[in-house]
Design a protein around this motif. Structure first.
Motif: not given
Lengths: 266, 459
Positions: B196-205, B232-234
């Motif tokens: 919920v917190l980490l995977a969306p960050v990488f999606e934005r990048i 990976y994080f998802m």
């Protein structure tokens, strides 16, 4: 027999030649391990209670403080058919997600919290859209007709709208142009379509539009109508840049006030 | 329904956990697990999706047939195994990759009726019959035990691929106490944070970097690394949540996603991602190779090709799978042992460049896009070095990126955890301080996840 029984005085162990054994180092170690286990169990319990408390509080808040009933009322009557077809559970999910309590407060809180995620995060305006350098969702390297990600279909639309607006500043974006030409009812419909375009993953696109009003033949009524519509559409355009909910409410205002004007003219 | 849905972890999960405590017997707990799984599986979908579970009956009889014929030495065991493979392959392609049948009306299903987790379900089914065939486990005579294994919602979405032989002892007897619930909750919250917190960050990048309207050198690199990070994080987050759910129900599942490492070269990197699935595939294909070097090499290539097809039944996935298989075979039989002698930095550079270049093909559905991106990696066709969008995407989420980096880098994470443990061993008070900090951290993470998920819905 009784003479063989002697009272052994422990204090006088050494005098009698009986050395009291010292405590075994291993037993001390075992006691230490047991104490550690007990301590670990205590803190595990504190950890468990804390997390369960948060879970239950969050669950309770989202169930108790709802803005609409979810289960069993007329809109979502329980029946075996609806349960088997999945409609009942889908409706529960839809109502749960659409009736979360304190939505503005939650969004406000989320924006404040996200300030700690990095450098340069800002809170844009009262409507609560966070600016991140004005970035928009881009396309992939693939050619447009081969785009395979769902969000790209949204971003493509958004990008095309923006491109249309930058290239032809005197024209409105397609959705707003259509909105103007239609009646107020159609304005509402168009806005709803806009709502479906916006995804939950993307920030709302920054869209600035200008509405041009072509002259109409009917002066009195149409001018009044035109004036009213123009004013309201400007408002609609401005608020569309923020959230889709705002757009919907603005368009409802448009339809309400325009219909009132029409009624008065009649 | 997904593990990260509010309605799941604030509704179904607490209710299911509470109900499972009403009786201590394992049979009752299995019953509650089956009911919860059916609800999870068919939520907001027609109940007909549960017809997928009818394959359990087929698995049950096929398993018994394989066991009987294997003991008798009859070739019918192989025939039954092949039949099971065909059945599960059909379930896999029709349910998990239904887009292949868009033009075939009889097989084309609407999204609303496609069951979730069909890919892992089909692998689970085949792994059971395969284990019975190879003698790793005996055929189950109690269909409800087999049903518990097949329909369990814990590993429905993101694995791990738990073998029946490993799960059978827990299905027959398990205990759930405060310690299991505590460990399970901790694991679940950690996984939830990743998803919920980490995977969306990488999606934005990723979206900022892989932007064909603004191709930049650093954006091409960061974007692709972010693509891998998001995946990976998802998936690791979902798998951690699955382990946590299992622990709360008394099951102990194996680790499915290890931190990426160059230790085993490219093969080791691939095996660290969805470990249990890769292990199963390697076991099946290595069994076909049987000692002959050339045949084993071919089986290695086929193994990774099949693995990539499992992820996505598309041409680019197949091509990437073949490429990865060739590299794995070369590492195993040609230059792997020589490369192992090189310093760790050299191995890291080799793995980083090869994995980025080869696995990057998964992102593009055309050679045009892939070629364009490859050239951008070396600065050809780029507008400039770094775009504002990528810079902002990275800076605005730098804290989360650092946390993500620490979580997957053992040479940073291990000293930190060792320091905390050594501080905790000084005295009871110090231990208490460390534990309280952990609890506060977990509670804060949980609240952040709830707020983030609620904010997505609060539109």
């Amino acid at each position: 027999m009784e003479s063989n029984i002697r009272n052994i005085a422990l204090d006088a162990g050494e005098e009698n030649g009986y050395a009291v054994p010292e405590e075994c180092a291993e037993s001390e170690k075992a006691i230490g391990e047991l104490n550690k286990e007990n301590l670990k169990a205590q803190y595990d319990f504190i950890n468990l209670i804390t997390l369960v408390f948060i879970f239950l509080c969050a669950a309770a808040v989202f169930i108790i403080f709802t803005s609409s009933k979810r289960y069993g009322d007329e809109g979502n009557k329980f029946s075996l058919e609806r349960l088997v077809s999945g409609e009942y559970t889908a409706e529960i999910q839809s109502r749960y997600e659409s009736s979360l309590p304190f939505p503005k407060q939650i969004r406000w809180l989320e924006e404040r919290v996200s300030l700690i995620y990095g450098i340069g995060n800002t809170i844009s305006d009262s409507e609560g859209v966070k600016e991140q350098g004005g970035e928009e969702m881009p396309n992939s390297f693939d050619e447009p007709e081969q785009n395979r990600h769902e969000e790209k279909s949204v971003t493509t639309t958004t990008a095309e709208e923006k491109k249309t607006q930058t290239k032809k500043p005197e024209e409105t974006a397609p959705v707003y142009k259509t909105t103007y030409k239609r009646t107020t009812e159609e304005t509402t419909t168009t806005t709803e379509e806009t709502t479906t375009v916006t995804t939950t993953n993307n920030d709302a696109p920054q869209v600035n539009t200008t509405v041009t009003v072509p002259p109409t033949t009917e002066k009195k009524t149409s001018a009044a109508t035109t004036t009213t519509t123009t004013k309201k559409q400007t408002t609609t355009s401005a608020t569309t840049t923020t959230t889709s909910a705002s757009t919907t409410s603005a368009s409802e205002q448009v339809s309400d006030e325009s219909s009132e004007n029409e009624a008065m003219e009649e | 329904m997904s593990y990260s849905d509010l309605l799941f972890f604030l509704g179904l999960l607490p209710l299911s956990t509470l109900f499972s405590f009403f009786d201590r017997s394992t049979e009752y707990k299995n019953f509650i697990l089956i009911i919860t799984s059916a609800i999870f599986f068919s939520w907001a979908k027609p109940a007909a999706v549960c017809l997928l579970f009818a394959t359990v009956i087929a698995e049950y009889f096929i398993g018994l047939g394989i066991s009987k014929n294997r003991e008798a030495g009859s070739p019918l065991a192989k025939v039954l195994l092949a039949a099971d493979l065909i059945m599960n392959a059909a379930v896999f392609f029709v349910c998990a990759h239904n887009y292949l049948f868009n033009e075939i009306d009889a097989l084309s299903l609407s999204q609303a009726v496609i069951p979730v987790g069909a890919a892992y379900y089909s692998v689970r089914g085949f792994s059971y019959c395969y284990d019975v065939y190879t003698g790793k486990c005996r055929a189950e005579k109690n269909i409800f035990c087999l049903l518990t294994y097949m329909v369990s919602y814990h590993f429905m979405i993101a694995g791990p691929v738990v073998r029946y032989g490993d799960m059978e002892p827990y299905i027959r007897k398990r205990t759930v106490g405060g310690r299991e619930i505590n460990e399970g909750l901790n694991r679940f919250i950690t996984g939830l944070a990743k998803a919920v917190l980490l995977a969306p960050v990488f999606e934005r990048i990723k979206l900022a970097g892989l932007n064909s309207d603004e191709i930049t050198l650093f954006g091409s690199w960061f974007g692709m690394i972010a693509f891998f990070g998001e995946a990976y994080f998802m998936l690791a987050g979902m798998s951690d949540m699955a382990r946590g759910l299992g622990k709360m129900n008394g099951f102990d599942y194996p680790e499915n996603y290890r931190a990426p490492s160059s230790k085993g070269l490219m093969t080791g990197l691939l095996e660290s991602f969805n470990t249990t699935l890769v292990k199963f595939y390697k076991e099946v294909f290595d069994g076909l190779g049987r000692g002959k070097k050339a045949l084993s090499a071919v089986c290695t290539v086929l193994c990774f090709a099949a693995l990539m097809i499992w992820y996505g039944a598309k041409v680019n996935f197949l091509l990437v799978g073949i490429a990865v298989g060739i590299i794995a075979a070369l590492e195993k039989y040609v230059y792997g042992s020589k490369l192992e002698k090189f310093p760790a930095a050299v191995k890291f550079i080799y793995v980083f460049i090869v994995s980025t270049a080869v696995l990057g093909g998964l992102y593009f559905s055309s050679l045009y896009g892939y070629r364009k991106w490859l050239l951008a990696l070396i600065g050809v066709g780029t507008d400039y070095q770094l775009s504002v969008a990528v810079k902002n995407a990275v800076l605005n989420n730098i804290v989360l990126i650092i946390i993500a980096f620490i979580s997957i880098c053992p040479f940073i994470r291990k000293p930190l955890t060792a320091a905390a443990e050594s501080y905790g061993e000084r005295s009871a008070r110090a231990y208490g301080q460390v534990r309280i900090c952990k609890t506060v951290l977990l509670a804060a993470i949980l609240l952040l996840c709830v707020i983030t998920q609620a904010a997505k819905l609060a539109v």
